[in-house]
Every structure is written in structure tokens, then in C-alpha cells.
Motif scaffolding. Sequence first.
Motif, PDB file in Angstrom:
ATOM      1  N   ARG A   1       0.943  -1.204  -0.081  1.00  0.00           N
ATOM      2  CA  ARG A   1      -0.109  -0.113  -0.168  1.00  0.00           C
ATOM      3  C   ARG A   1       0.772   1.267  -0.008  1.00  0.00           C
ATOM      4  N   VAL A   2       1.869   1.153   0.657  1.00  0.00           N
ATOM      5  CA  VAL A   2       2.951   2.267   0.627  1.00  0.00           C
ATOM      6  C   VAL A   2       3.442   2.675  -0.652  1.00  0.00           C
ATOM      7  N   CYS A   3       3.918   1.527  -1.187  1.00  0.00           N
ATOM      8  CA  CYS A   3       4.318   1.730  -2.555  1.00  0.00           C
ATOM      9  C   CYS A   3       3.499   2.449  -3.633  1.00  0.00           C
ATOM     10  N   LEU A   4       2.372   1.801  -3.517  1.00  0.00           N
ATOM     11  CA  LEU A   4       1.111   2.535  -4.240  1.00  0.00           C
ATOM     12  C   LEU A   4       0.881   3.879  -3.909  1.00  0.00           C
ATOM     13  N   ALA A   5       0.915   3.981  -2.840  1.00  0.00           N
ATOM     14  CA  ALA A   5       0.752   5.511  -2.292  1.00  0.00           C
ATOM     15  C   ALA A   5       1.845   6.591  -2.892  1.00  0.00           C
ATOM     16  N   LEU A   6       2.921   6.034  -2.819  1.00  0.00           N
ATOM     17  CA  LEU A   6       4.070   6.783  -3.335  1.00  0.00           C
ATOM     18  C   LEU A   6       3.981   7.053  -4.926  1.00  0.00           C
ATOM     19  N   GLN A   7       3.521   5.857  -5.543  1.00  0.00           N
ATOM     20  CA  GLN A   7       3.348   6.168  -7.108  1.00  0.00           C
ATOM     21  C   GLN A   7       2.126   7.130  -7.465  1.00  0.00           C
ATOM     22  N   LEU A   8       1.175   7.060  -6.499  1.00  0.00           N
ATOM     23  CA  LEU A   8       0.053   8.204  -6.568  1.00  0.00           C
ATOM     24  C   LEU A   8       0.626   9.364  -6.318  1.00  0.00           C
TER      25      LEU A   8
ATOM     26  N   TYR B   1       0.700 -10.197  -9.530  1.00  0.00           N
ATOM     27  CA  TYR B   1       1.911  -9.500  -9.391  1.00  0.00           C
ATOM     28  C   TYR B   1       2.056  -8.032 -10.050  1.00  0.00           C
ATOM     29  N   TYR B   2       1.566  -8.105 -11.290  1.00  0.00           N
ATOM     30  CA  TYR B   2       1.644  -6.800 -12.020  1.00  0.00           C
ATOM     31  C   TYR B   2       0.378  -6.074 -12.207  1.00  0.00           C
ATOM     32  N   GLY B   3      -0.610  -6.786 -11.641  1.00  0.00           N
ATOM     33  CA  GLY B   3      -2.104  -6.074 -12.247  1.00  0.00           C
ATOM     34  C   GLY B   3      -2.267  -4.610 -11.513  1.00  0.00           C
ATOM     35  N   VAL B   4      -1.853  -4.528 -10.152  1.00  0.00           N
ATOM     36  CA  VAL B   4      -2.397  -3.311  -9.618  1.00  0.00           C
ATOM     37  C   VAL B   4      -1.253  -2.340  -9.761  1.00  0.00           C
ATOM     38  N   ARG B   5      -1.282  -1.174 -10.502  1.00  0.00           N
ATOM     39  CA  ARG B   5      -0.148  -0.324 -10.715  1.00  0.00           C
ATOM     40  C   ARG B   5      -1.009   1.091 -10.987  1.00  0.00           C
ATOM     41  N   VAL B   6       0.028   2.168 -10.914  1.00  0.00           N
ATOM     42  CA  VAL B   6      -0.325   3.526 -11.182  1.00  0.00           C
ATOM     43  C   VAL B   6       0.351   3.927 -12.318  1.00  0.00           C
ATOM     44  N   GLU B   7      -0.226   4.197 -13.495  1.00  0.00           N
ATOM     45  CA  GLU B   7       0.367   4.503 -14.518  1.00  0.00           C
ATOM     46  C   GLU B   7       0.663   5.955 -14.639  1.00  0.00           C
ATOM     47  N   PRO B   8       1.962   6.460 -14.917  1.00  0.00           N
ATOM     48  CA  PRO B   8       2.309   7.839 -15.016  1.00  0.00           C
ATOM     49  C   PRO B   8       1.567   8.662 -16.001  1.00  0.00           C
TER      50      PRO B   8
ATOM     51  N   GLU C   1       3.534  10.592  -6.985  1.00  0.00           N
ATOM     52  CA  GLU C   1       4.388  11.050  -7.786  1.00  0.00           C
ATOM     53  C   GLU C   1       3.759  11.228  -9.268  1.00  0.00           C
ATOM     54  N   ARG C   2       2.468  10.676  -9.350  1.00  0.00           N
ATOM     55  CA  ARG C   2       1.628  10.957 -10.484  1.00  0.00           C
ATOM     56  C   ARG C   2       1.066  12.167 -10.320  1.00  0.00           C
ATOM     57  N   ARG C   3       0.645  12.675  -9.206  1.00  0.00           N
ATOM     58  CA  ARG C   3       0.256  14.011  -8.707  1.00  0.00           C
ATOM     59  C   ARG C   3       1.465  15.048  -9.226  1.00  0.00           C
ATOM     60  N   LEU C   4       2.502  14.745  -8.593  1.00  0.00           N
ATOM     61  CA  LEU C   4       3.800  15.557  -8.914  1.00  0.00           C
ATOM     62  C   LEU C   4       3.839  15.893 -10.340  1.00  0.00           C
ATOM     63  N   LEU C   5       3.929  14.520 -11.298  1.00  0.00           N
ATOM     64  CA  LEU C   5       4.040  14.797 -12.665  1.00  0.00           C
ATOM     65  C   LEU C   5       2.885  15.464 -13.204  1.00  0.00           C
ATOM     66  N   HIS C   6       1.668  15.504 -12.702  1.00  0.00           N
ATOM     67  CA  HIS C   6       0.599  16.188 -13.588  1.00  0.00           C
ATOM     68  C   HIS C   6       0.224  17.770 -12.653  1.00  0.00           C
TER      69      HIS C   6
END
Length: 547
Positions: free
Chosen positions: A438-445, A513-520, A447-452
Motif C-alpha cells: 500500500r505504501v508503494c502504491l501511495a508513493l506512485q500516486l 503480481y503486476y495487475g495493480v499499478r499506477v500509470e504515470p 508521484e503521479r500528482r507531482l507529474l500532473h
Amino acid sequence: MLTRRRKARAQARARQTAFRAYVAADRRAPVSELAGQVLRKAFPDHWTFLLGEIALYGLVVLVLTGSFLTLFFDPSLAQLPYHGTYGPLRGVLVSKAYESTLDLSFAVRGGLLMRQIHHWAALVFVSAVGAHLLRVFFTGAFRRPREINWTVGVTLFLLSLLEGFCGYSLPDDLLSGTGLRTADSIVQSIPVVGTYLAFFAWGGPFPGQAIVRRLYIAHVLFVPGLLIALLAVHLFLVVYLKHTQWAEPGRTNRNVVGQPMVPSFAARSAGLSLIVFGVLAVMGAIAEINPIWNFGPYLPDQVSTDAQPDWYVGFLEGALRLMPGVEWNIAGHTVLWNVLLPAVVLPALLFLVLYAYPVVERWLTGDLVEHHLCDRPRDRPVRTGLGVGAVVGYAVLLLAGGNDVMAYVFGTSVNGLTWIFRVALCAAPVLAYLITRRVCLALQLHERRLLHEGEETGEVSQDLPGGMAESHQDIGPRRRYKLLVRDVPLPLEHPGPGAPLRHRLRAALSGWYYGVRVEPPATAEERLQISGRTADPVAGGAGSPRE
């Protein structure tokens, strides 16, 4: 003037001799080609890459101090009264191994310092190898083309554990003898052949007369030889293969950006070696470790109180203490499940998983591409969660190995602590996996916000209608590159209900393994550039990314 001319002529002759020797060697071996490749090799600059070097220099200290100790240690178990310089044990019946270790500590000049440096270096070496393996695992540096190097690294870790246990058992004091008693029970727990193996290793019924001598030979000859040979293979593969690196502007899957071997990397590595040597020397001088004179000689009918092994085998002690007492009698053979499962099956499964993991992950992705860019752990949440869960499970077993000491210090029940650790062993790794994922996915979210949106500046402005808004600024091309350039495979497509079971299982595991992801939020042009940065460096490609 005459002396200066003679000196100049001598230097000229020395240079000419060296040049002729180099030419002779170069005509018979590819010296120039190899030297050029090694001297031009680039080493990326990141602190995590120093963990392997620390292990290397720890091994150098072990070899140097061990060579000194070998000159004075006697591995014999022959008994004799002690008449050495340590007064409290005079007249006590001890083995020659224990006596020689006491003499090393109190009668040989610098012997105690060398003993303690050797012991601290062993702990640092095993710790650095373990940390280096974790770095390789969490960054995906075990993927193609480095599967063989991963196998070599896991074998080095296994041999370092064996080498540490052999050295720990040599002094024949009460603490090491207690460890050997535990090892004898573990060997005998192996069904059918266990008693024969124990009788052969110990040279008879426990405690035997041959075990210390055989451990000594293994400690100073066999295991170090294998360690040095595998280390040479490991370093050769590091030089032959491209070094992994973190994604930065200018760094792609097709190049390596870093400092050259000479002079930059060589100078920094030499400085690191001096730091490692100095720190180990200071620790050996001021931090007491393994004071065998306090434990006394080993007696088979006695057990040392607060007996704790070194940390790298502490998980076995914890597993033995947590396993309930279960034994079966099958066809006249006693199967001690309470020893066999935690001390034989558990470590066997641990190393089997370590050896097989690169193959399993490649099977889940069908990935045949070479990878030279490091994965950020947050970009692989399942792999990172599994690794953190394994580390937490190891920590629980390590703490459980000292449940008696903890019960004494905190004034609580040993049985109560044992049940707490049993529950924690089942729940803590799963909880650590879920939290880490969950922490990894939160960090990805994030970063997505930072990029956007960009990075918050901390400045708040008010518009004419009275609304409040916080301003943002662009994160910059360098950081944007680091966040966007990543190579996370897509999950395999489901083959359908009529497909063979192994295909459906593979697709299900790949989806987990790879289904849950946050696309940049990358544009089409940026995605094309990312594909170019992470493309297969092999000429002509590797064919289809799927098997």
C-alpha cells in the motif's frame, strides 16, 4: 652528478625491462584488451553499490587476521590441565583448542586484538553480503543477464553462514559447545540417514573427538577456497556484464554512465578499504566480543545460560524455540518434526526460494529482454512487499531466539512470549506485505500528482471571489526523467477457461503480481522516449517480449 646519472640509467633499464615483460605477456595472452576493458569500465556512483565492496574488504580482513590466528591455534580436543596466564582457570581440565585460544587472548602479543578484529570482520562480512543481496533483490538487478551472478551471490551468502558457524565452534568453550550440541541434534533429526551423518561428522557419539579438527580444516581451507573462487567469478561477471544504474538523464538501458576504474573509482575504493580496515580495528580494540574465558571450557553435561548464537544463525534458534514438540515413530524411525521442520526444512526452503526467484519472476512476465536500469522498489509493490515480509519474518525468528533473555529482563513468562512470537510469525509478515504494498502504491500516486500538477511551493493566493489556491512549480526535467523512465511489465493476458491449468495459473499469478499499478501521466511522445530508453540493448532485440 655521477650518482644522478647512475640513478637515471637504472630507472631507464627498469622501464625497459618492464616494457619487454609486458610485450612478452601481451604476445601470449590478451593483456592489452583485458587491461583496456577493465581500466575503461564505468562504475555508477551510488552509495548502495558500496555494500559489495564492504563485503570484499571484510573478507580481506578475515583472510589476514585468520592467517595470523592459524599460526597459534591447536584444533585438538585432547584434555590437559590448564597452566596458562589466565589465573581463574588454572588447574581446570580443558582441551588444547580451548587452551590455545586462551593463550592467543592473553599470552600472544596482539592475539586478543586479532581475535576480536577477526570476529567483528566476520559479522560485518556476513551483514554486508546479506545487505548486498537485498539491494540486488529490491532493485531487480538479478534479472537477465545477471541470473548466474545472483546464483553465485546466494551461494556466497550460504558459504559465509557455514564459514561463520565453523569459526564460531572452534574455541571449544561452553557457548560454542552448546551450539555444536544443537547442530548434532539437527543432523540427527534428518530421517533415516541423520544418525549416520552425525556419527561420521563427530567421529563417534557426541561430543566425539574429530569435529573441531574437521571444522578447522573446513574453516581455514575448504570454505575459504570456495569463497575466494566464487568471489573471483562474481567480480569477473561484474566486469564482463554492464553495471546496473539508476535512471538519470543520459542513462539508458543501452549505456553505463559513471566514473572510470582508474583513477576515480580506484582511489575512492582504496579510501573505502582503509575506512573498513580502520573501523574494524577500532571495534576490535574497544568492543569486547566472544570472551570465552567467562564461559569456561565445554562440558557435555552443562549448558551455558543466555546462550545466543551470532545473529546470522539466530533465526534457526528462534525457529527451534517456536516449534511445538511433535515427533512421530514411523517403521521404527523417530521423526522429530520440532527439529526437522525449523532447522532443516525451513533453511532449505529459504535458499531454494532465493535460487529460484529470478526464474519464477521471468516465468511470470515472459520477459527475455536484458535489464541494466535498476528498479525503484516502489515501482514493484508486490516484489517489495514480499521482500519486506520476508525480512520481518526473519526479524521475528531472530527475536524469538532470545525469548529467555527477554523474559528475564522484562520479568514476564517465557511461554507467554513464545505464543506472542508464534502469532507474530504468522501475522507480521502478511501485515508487513500489505502495508508495504500500500505504501508503494501511495508513493506512485504521489508521484503521479507531482507529474500532473507539479511540486507545491507553499505559497497560497486568493482570487477575486475569495477562493484560496496553492501554487505549484514544475519538478524539472531531471526529476521528471527519474519518475517516468521505468520498465514495469504488463500482466499476461488470461488464456481463457479452456486453456491448460499451468497457463491459467501463470496468468493469474502474473495478474496478482503486476495487475495493480499506477500509470504515470506521460504523453505519447514521452512514452515513445521511455520505450527507447528501456529498449533491449542486444543488437536486433530479443524477439517477442513474451515467451
